[in-house]
Enzyme design. Structure first.
Site, PDB file in Angstrom:
ATOM      1  N   ASN A 131      33.671  31.194  45.750  1.00  0.00           N
ATOM      2  CA  ASN A 131      34.440  32.263  46.482  1.00  0.00           C
ATOM      3  C   ASN A 131      34.548  31.439  47.916  1.00  0.00           C
ATOM      4  O   ASN A 131      35.577  32.199  48.873  1.00  0.00           O
ATOM      5  CB  ASN A 131      33.727  33.426  46.627  1.00  0.00           C
ATOM      6  N   ASP A 150      33.763  42.103  39.246  1.00  0.00           N
ATOM      7  CA  ASP A 150      35.026  41.756  39.517  1.00  0.00           C
ATOM      8  C   ASP A 150      36.079  42.836  39.411  1.00  0.00           C
ATOM      9  O   ASP A 150      36.121  43.750  38.880  1.00  0.00           O
ATOM     10  CB  ASP A 150      35.437  40.577  38.503  1.00  0.00           C
TER      11      ASP A 150
HETATM   12  C1  IPE Z   1      33.597  36.182  39.840  1.00  0.00           C
HETATM   13  O1  IPE Z   1      34.590  36.549  40.257  1.00  0.00           O
HETATM   14  C2  IPE Z   1      32.675  36.188  41.131  1.00  0.00           C
HETATM   15  C3  IPE Z   1      32.204  37.445  41.584  1.00  0.00           C
HETATM   16  C4  IPE Z   1      32.430  38.522  41.044  1.00  0.00           C
HETATM   17  C5  IPE Z   1      31.426  37.597  42.877  1.00  0.00           C
HETATM   18  P1  IPE Z   1      36.070  35.877  40.397  1.00  0.00           P
HETATM   19  O2  IPE Z   1      37.008  36.575  40.837  1.00  0.00           O
HETATM   20  O3  IPE Z   1      35.419  34.951  41.694  1.00  0.00           O
HETATM   21  O4  IPE Z   1      36.208  34.969  39.240  1.00  0.00           O
HETATM   22  P2  IPE Z   1      37.465  34.077  38.862  1.00  0.00           P
HETATM   23  O5  IPE Z   1      38.035  33.473  39.936  1.00  0.00           O
HETATM   24  O6  IPE Z   1      38.390  35.086  38.185  1.00  0.00           O
HETATM   25  O7  IPE Z   1      36.908  33.373  37.701  1.00  0.00           O
HETATM   26  C1  IPE Z   2      35.064  40.417  42.958  1.00  0.00           C
HETATM   27  O1  IPE Z   2      36.482  40.864  43.281  1.00  0.00           O
HETATM   28  C2  IPE Z   2      34.435  40.199  44.302  1.00  0.00           C
HETATM   29  C3  IPE Z   2      34.482  38.954  44.827  1.00  0.00           C
HETATM   30  C4  IPE Z   2      34.683  37.864  44.094  1.00  0.00           C
HETATM   31  C5  IPE Z   2      33.946  38.594  45.973  1.00  0.00           C
HETATM   32  P1  IPE Z   2      37.609  39.894  43.534  1.00  0.00           P
HETATM   33  O2  IPE Z   2      37.753  40.017  44.763  1.00  0.00           O
HETATM   34  O3  IPE Z   2      37.532  38.757  42.609  1.00  0.00           O
HETATM   35  O4  IPE Z   2      38.699  41.124  42.707  1.00  0.00           O
HETATM   36  P2  IPE Z   2      40.181  40.782  42.009  1.00  0.00           P
HETATM   37  O5  IPE Z   2      39.359  39.631  40.836  1.00  0.00           O
HETATM   38  O6  IPE Z   2      40.741  39.816  42.797  1.00  0.00           O
HETATM   39  O7  IPE Z   2      40.586  42.049  41.698  1.00  0.00           O
HETATM   40 MG    MG Z   3      38.177  38.499  40.717  1.00  0.00          MG
END
Ligand code: IPE
Ligand code: IPE
Ligand code: MG
Length: 241
Positions: free
Chosen positions: A67, A19
Protein backbone atom coordinates in the site's frame (compact mmCIF):
# COMPACT_ATOMS: atom_id res chain seq x y z
CA UNK A 1 -30.21 -15.64 15.72
CA UNK A 2 -30.65 -15.09 12.01
CA UNK A 3 -27.86 -17.50 11.13
CA UNK A 4 -27.54 -20.92 12.60
CA UNK A 5 -24.43 -20.54 14.74
CA UNK A 6 -23.06 -23.18 17.08
CA UNK A 7 -21.84 -21.06 19.98
CA UNK A 8 -19.53 -23.84 21.13
CA UNK A 9 -17.63 -23.67 17.82
CA UNK A 10 -16.94 -19.98 17.37
CA UNK A 11 -13.52 -19.56 15.71
CA UNK A 12 -10.86 -18.54 18.19
CA UNK A 13 -9.06 -16.38 15.63
CA UNK A 14 -10.54 -14.62 12.62
CA UNK A 15 -8.49 -12.75 10.02
CA UNK A 16 -10.12 -9.99 7.99
CA UNK A 17 -8.86 -8.40 4.78
CA UNK A 18 -10.79 -5.16 5.10
CA UNK A 19 -11.06 -4.25 1.42
CA UNK A 20 -13.40 -1.90 -0.40
CA UNK A 21 -13.02 1.41 1.45
CA UNK A 22 -12.07 3.30 -1.71
CA UNK A 23 -15.00 1.98 -3.73
CA UNK A 24 -17.37 2.72 -0.87
CA UNK A 25 -16.29 6.38 -1.03
CA UNK A 26 -16.23 6.58 -4.84
CA UNK A 27 -19.79 5.21 -4.98
CA UNK A 28 -20.85 8.20 -2.90
CA UNK A 29 -18.76 10.78 -4.75
CA UNK A 30 -16.53 11.18 -1.69
CA UNK A 31 -12.71 11.26 -1.46
CA UNK A 32 -11.11 7.86 -0.82
CA UNK A 33 -10.03 9.00 2.63
CA UNK A 34 -13.71 9.25 3.61
CA UNK A 35 -13.95 5.55 2.78
CA UNK A 36 -11.01 4.79 5.07
CA UNK A 37 -12.69 6.75 7.86
CA UNK A 38 -15.91 4.79 7.40
CA UNK A 39 -13.82 1.60 7.39
CA UNK A 40 -12.15 2.54 10.67
CA UNK A 41 -15.54 3.26 12.26
CA UNK A 42 -16.77 -0.10 11.11
CA UNK A 43 -13.75 -1.86 12.57
CA UNK A 44 -14.74 -0.56 15.99
CA UNK A 45 -18.28 -1.86 15.56
CA UNK A 46 -17.28 -5.27 14.22
CA UNK A 47 -14.58 -5.74 16.89
CA UNK A 48 -17.11 -5.09 19.62
CA UNK A 49 -19.58 -7.48 18.05
CA UNK A 50 -16.92 -10.17 17.57
CA UNK A 51 -15.94 -9.82 21.23
CA UNK A 52 -19.58 -10.23 22.28
CA UNK A 53 -19.87 -13.28 20.05
CA UNK A 54 -16.93 -14.99 21.75
CA UNK A 55 -14.16 -14.44 19.22
CA UNK A 56 -10.91 -14.13 21.19
CA UNK A 57 -8.54 -12.92 18.47
CA UNK A 58 -9.01 -10.91 15.34
CA UNK A 59 -6.26 -9.94 12.91
CA UNK A 60 -7.18 -7.19 10.49
CA UNK A 61 -5.29 -6.07 7.41
CA UNK A 62 -5.17 -2.28 7.59
CA UNK A 63 -2.08 -1.30 5.58
CA UNK A 64 0.06 -3.62 3.50
CA UNK A 65 3.70 -3.38 2.46
CA UNK A 66 2.32 -2.83 -1.08
CA UNK A 67 0.00 0.00 0.00
CA UNK A 68 3.04 2.30 0.15
CA UNK A 69 2.64 2.45 -3.66
CA UNK A 70 -0.54 4.51 -3.32
CA UNK A 71 -0.57 8.28 -3.93
CA UNK A 72 1.12 10.05 -1.04
CA UNK A 73 -2.07 12.00 -0.21
CA UNK A 74 -3.96 8.74 0.36
CA UNK A 75 -1.12 7.24 2.40
CA UNK A 76 -0.89 10.31 4.60
CA UNK A 77 -4.70 10.33 4.97
CA UNK A 78 -4.57 6.75 6.22
CA UNK A 79 -1.71 7.59 8.59
CA UNK A 80 -3.68 10.52 10.00
CA UNK A 81 -6.67 8.31 10.63
CA UNK A 82 -4.48 5.72 12.33
CA UNK A 83 -3.03 8.43 14.54
CA UNK A 84 -6.52 9.62 15.44
CA UNK A 85 -7.95 6.21 16.24
CA UNK A 86 -4.91 4.98 18.12
CA UNK A 87 -4.53 8.25 20.02
CA UNK A 88 -8.13 8.10 21.12
CA UNK A 89 -8.52 4.34 21.31
CA UNK A 90 -10.53 4.22 24.52
CA UNK A 91 -13.42 6.21 23.11
CA UNK A 92 -13.06 5.25 19.48
CA UNK A 93 -12.22 1.60 19.75
CA UNK A 94 -14.71 0.86 22.45
CA UNK A 95 -14.63 -1.27 25.52
CA UNK A 96 -11.83 -1.58 27.97
CA UNK A 97 -11.41 -5.33 27.62
CA UNK A 98 -9.91 -4.82 24.17
CA UNK A 99 -6.23 -5.56 23.73
CA UNK A 100 -4.55 -3.96 20.72
CA UNK A 101 -1.39 -5.28 19.14
CA UNK A 102 0.21 -4.19 15.90
CA UNK A 103 1.92 -6.63 13.55
CA UNK A 104 4.12 -5.57 10.66
CA UNK A 105 7.00 -3.23 9.95
CA UNK A 106 6.11 0.24 11.19
CA UNK A 107 9.68 1.55 11.06
CA UNK A 108 8.80 3.80 8.11
CA UNK A 109 5.83 5.32 9.97
CA UNK A 110 6.10 8.79 11.52
CA UNK A 111 7.86 8.56 14.90
CA UNK A 112 4.80 10.09 16.61
CA UNK A 113 2.61 7.33 15.17
CA UNK A 114 5.09 4.68 16.27
CA UNK A 115 4.92 6.14 19.77
CA UNK A 116 1.12 6.00 19.75
CA UNK A 117 1.25 2.37 18.68
CA UNK A 118 3.64 1.48 21.49
CA UNK A 119 1.49 3.44 23.96
CA UNK A 120 -1.76 1.75 22.99
CA UNK A 121 -0.14 -1.69 23.07
CA UNK A 122 1.18 -0.99 26.55
CA UNK A 123 -2.07 0.53 27.81
CA UNK A 124 -4.13 -2.47 26.70
CA UNK A 125 -1.70 -5.29 27.45
CA UNK A 126 -3.69 -6.62 30.41
CA UNK A 127 -7.04 -6.72 28.62
CA UNK A 128 -8.42 -10.16 27.95
CA UNK A 129 -11.80 -9.76 26.20
CA UNK A 130 -10.54 -9.80 22.64
CA UNK A 131 -7.13 -9.17 21.09
CA UNK A 132 -7.22 -7.07 17.96
CA UNK A 133 -4.05 -7.49 15.93
CA UNK A 134 -3.79 -4.64 13.46
CA UNK A 135 -1.57 -5.45 10.48
CA UNK A 136 0.28 -2.28 9.52
CA UNK A 137 3.15 -2.16 7.07
CA UNK A 138 2.43 -5.86 6.93
CA UNK A 139 3.30 -8.31 4.16
CA UNK A 140 3.25 -12.08 4.48
CA UNK A 141 6.34 -12.55 2.32
CA UNK A 142 8.22 -9.89 4.22
CA UNK A 143 7.31 -11.66 7.46
CA UNK A 144 8.60 -15.00 6.19
CA UNK A 145 11.85 -13.46 4.90
CA UNK A 146 12.40 -11.82 8.30
CA UNK A 147 11.86 -15.15 10.02
CA UNK A 148 14.35 -16.77 7.64
CA UNK A 149 16.94 -14.10 8.39
CA UNK A 150 16.54 -14.49 12.15
CA UNK A 151 16.92 -18.23 11.88
CA UNK A 152 19.97 -17.89 9.63
CA UNK A 153 21.54 -15.49 12.13
CA UNK A 154 20.98 -17.96 14.97
CA UNK A 155 22.73 -20.65 12.90
CA UNK A 156 25.65 -18.31 12.13
CA UNK A 157 25.91 -17.48 15.85
CA UNK A 158 26.02 -21.18 16.68
CA UNK A 159 22.75 -21.02 18.67
CA UNK A 160 20.92 -23.34 16.35
CA UNK A 161 21.68 -26.35 14.17
CA UNK A 162 20.20 -26.55 10.67
CA UNK A 163 18.69 -29.90 11.63
CA UNK A 164 16.71 -28.12 14.38
CA UNK A 165 14.87 -25.88 11.90
CA UNK A 166 11.25 -26.94 11.75
CA UNK A 167 7.75 -25.52 11.27
CA UNK A 168 7.11 -24.67 14.94
CA UNK A 169 10.39 -22.70 14.93
CA UNK A 170 9.25 -20.72 11.88
CA UNK A 171 5.87 -20.08 13.53
CA UNK A 172 7.65 -18.78 16.62
CA UNK A 173 9.48 -16.24 14.45
CA UNK A 174 6.32 -14.77 12.91
CA UNK A 175 4.78 -11.52 14.10
CA UNK A 176 1.84 -13.65 15.25
CA UNK A 177 3.96 -16.01 17.40
CA UNK A 178 1.71 -15.38 20.43
CA UNK A 179 -1.55 -16.51 18.85
CA UNK A 180 -2.73 -19.72 17.17
CA UNK A 181 -3.31 -19.60 13.41
CA UNK A 182 -6.65 -18.21 12.22
CA UNK A 183 -9.36 -20.77 11.50
CA UNK A 184 -11.27 -18.34 9.31
CA UNK A 185 -10.12 -15.54 6.98
CA UNK A 186 -12.71 -13.16 5.57
CA UNK A 187 -12.09 -10.89 2.60
CA UNK A 188 -14.58 -8.15 1.86
CA UNK A 189 -14.72 -6.05 -1.30
CA UNK A 190 -15.15 -8.76 -3.92
CA UNK A 191 -11.55 -9.69 -4.78
CA UNK A 192 -10.64 -13.36 -4.50
CA UNK A 193 -6.99 -13.24 -3.52
CA UNK A 194 -4.86 -13.01 -0.37
CA UNK A 195 -2.89 -9.87 -1.34
CA UNK A 196 -0.03 -11.07 0.86
CA UNK A 197 -2.02 -11.51 4.09
CA UNK A 198 -0.97 -14.11 6.69
CA UNK A 199 0.65 -16.38 4.09
CA UNK A 200 2.34 -18.64 6.62
CA UNK A 201 -0.57 -18.71 9.09
CA UNK A 202 -3.30 -19.39 6.54
CA UNK A 203 -2.07 -22.84 5.47
CA UNK A 204 -5.29 -24.45 6.68
CA UNK A 205 -7.55 -21.46 7.22
CA UNK A 206 -11.05 -21.51 5.78
CA UNK A 207 -11.56 -18.57 3.43
CA UNK A 208 -14.74 -16.59 3.11
CA UNK A 209 -15.06 -14.06 0.29
CA UNK A 210 -17.86 -11.54 0.06
CA UNK A 211 -18.67 -8.68 -2.33
CA UNK A 212 -19.77 -6.50 0.59
CA UNK A 213 -17.49 -3.46 0.88
CA UNK A 214 -15.72 -3.25 4.24
CA UNK A 215 -17.49 -0.10 5.56
CA UNK A 216 -20.81 -1.83 4.83
CA UNK A 217 -19.89 -5.17 6.41
CA UNK A 218 -22.38 -5.74 9.24
CA UNK A 219 -22.50 -7.95 12.35
CA UNK A 220 -24.95 -10.12 10.41
CA UNK A 221 -22.34 -10.52 7.66
CA UNK A 222 -19.87 -11.70 10.29
CA UNK A 223 -22.38 -14.27 11.56
CA UNK A 224 -22.94 -15.40 7.98
CA UNK A 225 -19.19 -15.93 7.55
CA UNK A 226 -19.02 -17.87 10.84
CA UNK A 227 -22.01 -20.00 9.80
CA UNK A 228 -20.26 -20.77 6.51
CA UNK A 229 -17.08 -21.70 8.40
CA UNK A 230 -19.04 -24.02 10.68
CA UNK A 231 -20.43 -25.85 7.67
CA UNK A 232 -17.02 -26.67 6.24
CA UNK A 233 -15.52 -30.13 6.47
CA UNK A 234 -12.01 -29.44 7.78
CA UNK A 235 -9.88 -32.43 6.95
CA UNK A 236 -6.33 -31.04 7.27
CA UNK A 237 -5.26 -33.48 4.59
CA UNK A 238 -6.67 -36.48 6.43
CA UNK A 239 -10.01 -38.23 6.23
CA UNK A 240 -12.97 -37.33 8.45
CA UNK A 241 -14.40 -40.78 8.75
C1 IPE B 1 -5.43 -5.54 0.69
O1 IPE B 1 -6.19 -4.69 -0.10
C2 IPE B 1 -4.77 -4.75 1.77
C3 IPE B 1 -5.64 -4.23 2.81
C4 IPE B 1 -6.92 -4.46 2.91
C5 IPE B 1 -4.98 -3.41 3.80
P1 IPE B 1 -5.61 -4.03 -1.43
O2 IPE B 1 -6.69 -3.22 -2.00
O3 IPE B 1 -4.34 -3.33 -1.14
O4 IPE B 1 -5.29 -5.29 -2.33
P2 IPE B 1 -5.22 -5.45 -3.89
O5 IPE B 1 -4.41 -4.30 -4.43
O6 IPE B 1 -6.64 -5.39 -4.40
O7 IPE B 1 -4.63 -6.79 -4.14
C1 IPE C 1 -8.76 -1.28 1.84
O1 IPE C 1 -9.58 -0.53 1.00
C2 IPE C 1 -7.94 -0.40 2.77
C3 IPE C 1 -6.54 -0.27 2.38
C4 IPE C 1 -5.94 -0.98 1.45
C5 IPE C 1 -5.74 0.70 3.12
P1 IPE C 1 -9.09 -0.01 -0.40
O2 IPE C 1 -8.54 1.36 -0.26
O3 IPE C 1 -8.18 -0.99 -1.07
O4 IPE C 1 -10.47 0.05 -1.18
P2 IPE C 1 -10.73 -0.31 -2.70
O5 IPE C 1 -10.27 -1.71 -2.92
O6 IPE C 1 -9.96 0.69 -3.51
O7 IPE C 1 -12.21 -0.15 -2.85
MG1 MG D 1 -8.52 -2.56 -2.30
Amino acid sequence: MKYDIDVSRIPNHIGIIMDGNGRYAEKRGLPRTAGHKAGAENLRKITEFARNTGVKNMTVYAFSTENWKRPSAEVSGIMKLLGFYLGDWKRQLGDSDLRIRVIGDVSAFEPSLQKKIAFVEKQTEKETGITLNIALGYGGRDEIVRAGKKIAQMCVDGKLKISDIDEPLFSSMMYTHYVADPELIIRTGGEIRTSNFLLWQSAYAEYYFTDVLWPEFTPDDLLKAIASYQNRDRRFGGLNK
